[in-house]
Design a protein around this motif. Structure first.
Motif, PDB file in Angstrom:
ATOM      1  N   VAL A 184      40.839  34.071  30.385  1.00 48.46           N
ATOM      2  CA  VAL A 184      40.148  33.075  29.564  1.00 48.46           C
ATOM      3  C   VAL A 184      39.022  32.472  30.400  1.00 48.46           C
ATOM      4  CG1 VAL A 184      40.385  30.909  28.312  1.00 48.46           C
ATOM      5  CG2 VAL A 184      42.270  32.567  28.309  1.00 48.46           C
ATOM      6  N   LYS A 185      37.849  32.352  29.843  1.00 45.11           N
ATOM      7  CA  LYS A 185      36.715  31.802  30.588  1.00 45.11           C
ATOM      8  C   LYS A 185      36.863  30.295  30.757  1.00 45.11           C
ATOM      9  CE  LYS A 185      33.448  35.363  29.109  1.00 45.11           C
ATOM     10  NZ  LYS A 185      32.181  35.657  28.387  1.00 45.11           N
ATOM     11  N   ASN A 186      36.447  29.813  31.942  1.00 43.11           N
ATOM     12  CA  ASN A 186      36.478  28.378  32.178  1.00 43.11           C
ATOM     13  C   ASN A 186      35.187  27.734  31.701  1.00 43.11           C
ATOM     14  OD1 ASN A 186      34.529  28.979  34.098  1.00 43.11           O
ATOM     15  ND2 ASN A 186      35.818  28.521  35.866  1.00 43.11           N
ATOM     16  N   GLN A 187      34.965  26.476  32.071  1.00 42.69           N
ATOM     17  CA  GLN A 187      33.788  25.760  31.590  1.00 42.69           C
ATOM     18  C   GLN A 187      32.482  26.352  32.093  1.00 42.69           C
ATOM     19  OE1 GLN A 187      36.165  24.704  33.613  1.00 42.69           O
ATOM     20  NE2 GLN A 187      35.504  23.049  34.984  1.00 42.69           N
ATOM     21  N   ASP A 188      32.567  27.172  33.146  1.00 37.62           N
ATOM     22  CA  ASP A 188      31.377  27.838  33.682  1.00 37.62           C
ATOM     23  C   ASP A 188      31.242  29.273  33.193  1.00 37.62           C
ATOM     24  OD1 ASP A 188      30.633  25.589  35.246  1.00 37.62           O
ATOM     25  OD2 ASP A 188      32.169  26.133  36.716  1.00 37.62           O
ATOM     26  N   GLY A 189      32.089  29.659  32.245  1.00 37.72           N
ATOM     27  CA  GLY A 189      32.034  31.009  31.700  1.00 37.72           C
ATOM     28  C   GLY A 189      32.641  32.058  32.609  1.00 37.72           C
ATOM     29  N   GLU A 190      33.503  31.629  33.552  1.00 42.98           N
ATOM     30  CA  GLU A 190      34.075  32.552  34.525  1.00 42.98           C
ATOM     31  C   GLU A 190      35.546  32.828  34.236  1.00 42.98           C
ATOM     32  OE1 GLU A 190      31.405  30.895  38.288  1.00 42.98           O
ATOM     33  OE2 GLU A 190      33.466  30.183  37.955  1.00 42.98           O
ATOM     34  N   THR A 191      35.966  34.077  34.418  1.00 44.20           N
ATOM     35  CA  THR A 191      37.379  34.420  34.370  1.00 44.20           C
ATOM     36  C   THR A 191      37.926  34.318  35.787  1.00 44.20           C
ATOM     37  OG1 THR A 191      36.854  36.774  34.619  1.00 44.20           O
ATOM     38  CG2 THR A 191      37.078  35.920  32.370  1.00 44.20           C
ATOM     39  N   ASP A 192      39.215  34.580  35.954  1.00 48.89           N
ATOM     40  CA  ASP A 192      39.842  34.414  37.264  1.00 48.89           C
ATOM     41  C   ASP A 192      40.643  35.668  37.619  1.00 48.89           C
ATOM     42  OD1 ASP A 192      40.536  33.176  39.612  1.00 48.89           O
ATOM     43  OD2 ASP A 192      41.463  31.425  38.671  1.00 48.89           O
ATOM     44  N   ASN A 193      41.222  35.663  38.817  1.00 51.59           N
ATOM     45  CA  ASN A 193      42.053  36.779  39.257  1.00 51.59           C
ATOM     46  C   ASN A 193      43.410  36.745  38.573  1.00 51.59           C
ATOM     47  OD1 ASN A 193      40.079  37.602  41.182  1.00 51.59           O
ATOM     48  ND2 ASN A 193      40.830  36.027  42.593  1.00 51.59           N
ATOM     49  N   ARG A 194      43.990  37.901  38.375  1.00 51.09           N
ATOM     50  CA  ARG A 194      45.335  37.991  37.807  1.00 51.09           C
ATOM     51  C   ARG A 194      46.337  37.515  38.850  1.00 51.09           C
ATOM     52  NH1 ARG A 194      48.257  41.547  34.072  1.00 51.09           N
ATOM     53  NH2 ARG A 194      50.339  42.021  34.895  1.00 51.09           N
ATOM     54  N   GLY A 195      47.221  36.606  38.477  1.00 45.16           N
ATOM     55  CA  GLY A 195      48.185  36.052  39.407  1.00 45.16           C
ATOM     56  C   GLY A 195      49.551  36.701  39.299  1.00 45.16           C
ATOM     57  N   ALA A 196      50.421  36.363  40.250  1.00 48.21           N
ATOM     58  CA  ALA A 196      51.788  36.874  40.253  1.00 48.21           C
ATOM     59  C   ALA A 196      52.582  36.259  39.103  1.00 48.21           C
ATOM     60  CB  ALA A 196      52.450  36.553  41.582  1.00 48.21           C
ATOM     61  N   ASN A 197      53.673  36.895  38.758  1.00 47.46           N
ATOM     62  CA  ASN A 197      54.545  36.409  37.697  1.00 47.46           C
ATOM     63  C   ASN A 197      55.495  35.354  38.284  1.00 47.46           C
ATOM     64  OD1 ASN A 197      56.419  35.986  35.680  1.00 47.46           O
ATOM     65  ND2 ASN A 197      56.695  38.152  35.200  1.00 47.46           N
ATOM     66  N   PRO A 198      55.408  34.106  37.874  1.00 50.94           N
ATOM     67  CA  PRO A 198      56.285  33.068  38.433  1.00 50.94           C
ATOM     68  C   PRO A 198      57.752  33.285  38.121  1.00 50.94           C
ATOM     69  CG  PRO A 198      55.067  32.222  36.550  1.00 50.94           C
ATOM     70  CD  PRO A 198      54.482  33.560  36.864  1.00 50.94           C
ATOM     71  N   PHE A 199      58.057  34.077  37.102  1.00 49.27           N
ATOM     72  CA  PHE A 199      59.451  34.356  36.771  1.00 49.27           C
ATOM     73  C   PHE A 199      60.110  35.289  37.784  1.00 49.27           C
ATOM     74  CE2 PHE A 199      57.944  33.691  32.177  1.00 49.27           C
ATOM     75  CZ  PHE A 199      58.252  32.343  32.217  1.00 49.27           C
ATOM     76  N   ASP A 200      59.307  35.908  38.654  1.00 50.20           N
ATOM     77  CA  ASP A 200      59.869  36.733  39.725  1.00 50.20           C
ATOM     78  C   ASP A 200      60.546  35.889  40.793  1.00 50.20           C
ATOM     79  OD1 ASP A 200      59.292  39.319  38.867  1.00 50.20           O
ATOM     80  OD2 ASP A 200      57.289  39.312  39.752  1.00 50.20           O
ATOM     81  N   ASN A 201      60.244  34.606  40.845  1.00 49.00           N
ATOM     82  CA  ASN A 201      60.707  33.745  41.934  1.00 49.00           C
ATOM     83  C   ASN A 201      62.126  33.234  41.778  1.00 49.00           C
ATOM     84  OD1 ASN A 201      58.162  34.019  43.057  1.00 49.00           O
ATOM     85  ND2 ASN A 201      57.400  32.099  42.203  1.00 49.00           N
ATOM     86  N   VAL A 202      62.693  33.355  40.584  1.00 53.37           N
ATOM     87  CA  VAL A 202      64.035  32.819  40.342  1.00 53.37           C
ATOM     88  C   VAL A 202      64.893  33.850  39.622  1.00 53.37           C
ATOM     89  CG1 VAL A 202      63.520  30.349  40.352  1.00 53.37           C
ATOM     90  CG2 VAL A 202      63.045  31.685  38.314  1.00 53.37           C
ATOM     91  N   GLN A 203      66.203  33.734  39.833  1.00 51.98           N
ATOM     92  CA  GLN A 203      67.112  34.706  39.245  1.00 51.98           C
ATOM     93  C   GLN A 203      68.424  34.060  38.831  1.00 51.98           C
ATOM     94  OE1 GLN A 203      67.417  37.313  42.646  1.00 51.98           O
ATOM     95  NE2 GLN A 203      69.384  36.444  43.251  1.00 51.98           N
ATOM     96  N   LEU A 204      69.182  34.766  37.996  1.00 53.05           N
ATOM     97  CA  LEU A 204      70.506  34.320  37.611  1.00 53.05           C
ATOM     98  C   LEU A 204      71.486  34.638  38.737  1.00 53.05           C
ATOM     99  CD1 LEU A 204      70.590  35.586  33.909  1.00 53.05           C
ATOM    100  CD2 LEU A 204      69.813  33.384  34.769  1.00 53.05           C
ATOM    101  N   SER A 205      72.711  34.161  38.624  1.00 49.56           N
ATOM    102  CA  SER A 205      73.697  34.353  39.677  1.00 49.56           C
ATOM    103  C   SER A 205      74.052  35.821  39.899  1.00 49.56           C
ATOM    104  CB  SER A 205      74.970  33.565  39.351  1.00 49.56           C
ATOM    105  OG  SER A 205      75.502  33.963  38.101  1.00 49.56           O
ATOM    106  N   ASP A 206      73.833  36.666  38.890  1.00 49.14           N
ATOM    107  CA  ASP A 206      74.142  38.086  39.057  1.00 49.14           C
ATOM    108  C   ASP A 206      72.965  38.882  39.622  1.00 49.14           C
ATOM    109  OD1 ASP A 206      72.351  38.236  36.963  1.00 49.14           O
ATOM    110  OD2 ASP A 206      73.727  39.191  35.542  1.00 49.14           O
ATOM    111  N   GLY A 207      71.882  38.190  40.006  1.00 51.11           N
ATOM    112  CA  GLY A 207      70.730  38.858  40.596  1.00 51.11           C
ATOM    113  C   GLY A 207      69.641  39.222  39.606  1.00 51.11           C
ATOM    114  N   THR A 208      69.872  38.987  38.332  1.00 52.93           N
ATOM    115  CA  THR A 208      68.860  39.291  37.323  1.00 52.93           C
ATOM    116  C   THR A 208      67.718  38.292  37.411  1.00 52.93           C
ATOM    117  OG1 THR A 208      70.539  40.153  35.815  1.00 52.93           O
ATOM    118  CG2 THR A 208      68.398  39.585  34.862  1.00 52.93           C
ATOM    119  N   ARG A 209      66.514  38.768  37.656  1.00 57.75           N
ATOM    120  CA  ARG A 209      65.367  37.875  37.741  1.00 57.75           C
ATOM    121  C   ARG A 209      64.921  37.455  36.339  1.00 57.75           C
ATOM    122  NH1 ARG A 209      61.728  38.975  43.022  1.00 57.75           N
ATOM    123  NH2 ARG A 209      63.377  39.800  44.352  1.00 57.75           N
TER     124      ARG A 209
END
Length: 204
Positions: free
Chosen positions: A102-127
């Motif tokens: 999505v373009k910002n106020q200057d008409g610029e897009t940004d870099n694709r970031g990491a998935n924050p859901f990769d950082n946490v998991q359930l007790s059985d190891g499922t992220r």
């Protein structure tokens, strides 16, 4: 059925892009939480870590789905991580929407970031990234589909209602912050980047 939605994102970097999602009118205004302008954020920020978390908790209380708006640095933000874990623990469904294109106020897009859901998991190891879907606002036409994604996330979460404890994915041990929170300096958003209706909290 309309779901009450909390938006989680990196305030300083993605306020403008998040505003484009919020102003798409795909979710009713009075069902939106996690929205605040820079002046109000600075007031709460001065209260420190405990005040910010209390504020987040109060806003989550009224919601059933948390939409994480993923930009270039979202996965690294402490309060986004807190919102994800707190949302899951209290029973909110979770959904990711990439907004780097999505373009910002200057008409610029940004870099694709990491998935924050990769950082946490359930007790059985499922992220959470194996459970919570992530879409792209631009490529997947979020303007037309956000309401559908929210409802699908809510329905899918019913399967995991009994699993409330999340662990840090790197070590598979309960997540505990290792360093004290340091209140950041938040620059005031220019003009249209300030979201004022309604004035509700959001994360940085």
């Amino acid at each position: 059925m309309a779901r009450k939605v909390f938006y989680s994102f990196h305030f300083k970097r993605d306020a403008w892009r998040a505003g484009q999602v919020r102003n798409s009118n795909m979710i009713a205004n009075d069902d939106e939480y996690g929205v605040i302008d820079s002046v109000e954020w600075e007031k709460i920020e001065r209260g420190g870590d405990a005040a910010i978390k209390r504020w987040i908790n109060e806003q989550l209380e009224y919601t059933s789905v948390t939409v994480v708006l993923i930009g270039a640095e979202t996965a690294d933000r402490e309060y986004v991580d807190y919102e994800i874990r707190r949302s899951w623990e209290r029973g909110n469904a979770l959904l990711g929407v990439r907004i780097h294109g999505v373009k910002n106020q200057d008409g610029e897009t940004d870099n694709r970031g990491a998935n924050p859901f990769d950082n946490v998991q359930l007790s059985d190891g499922t992220r959470l990234s194996q459970i919570c879907k992530v879409y792209d606002w631009v490529a997947d036409d979020g303007r037309a589909n956000l309401g559908i994604w929210v409802e699908e996330a809510y329905e899918a979460h019913e399967t995991y209602k009994g699993e409330t404890v999340l662990e840090k994915a790197e070590t598979a041990t309960p997540y505990i912050r290792e360093t004290p929170a340091v209140a950041p300096t938040i620059a005031a958003s220019p003009g249209a980047a300030v979201i004022r209706n309604p004035a509700k909290p959001w994360a940085r």
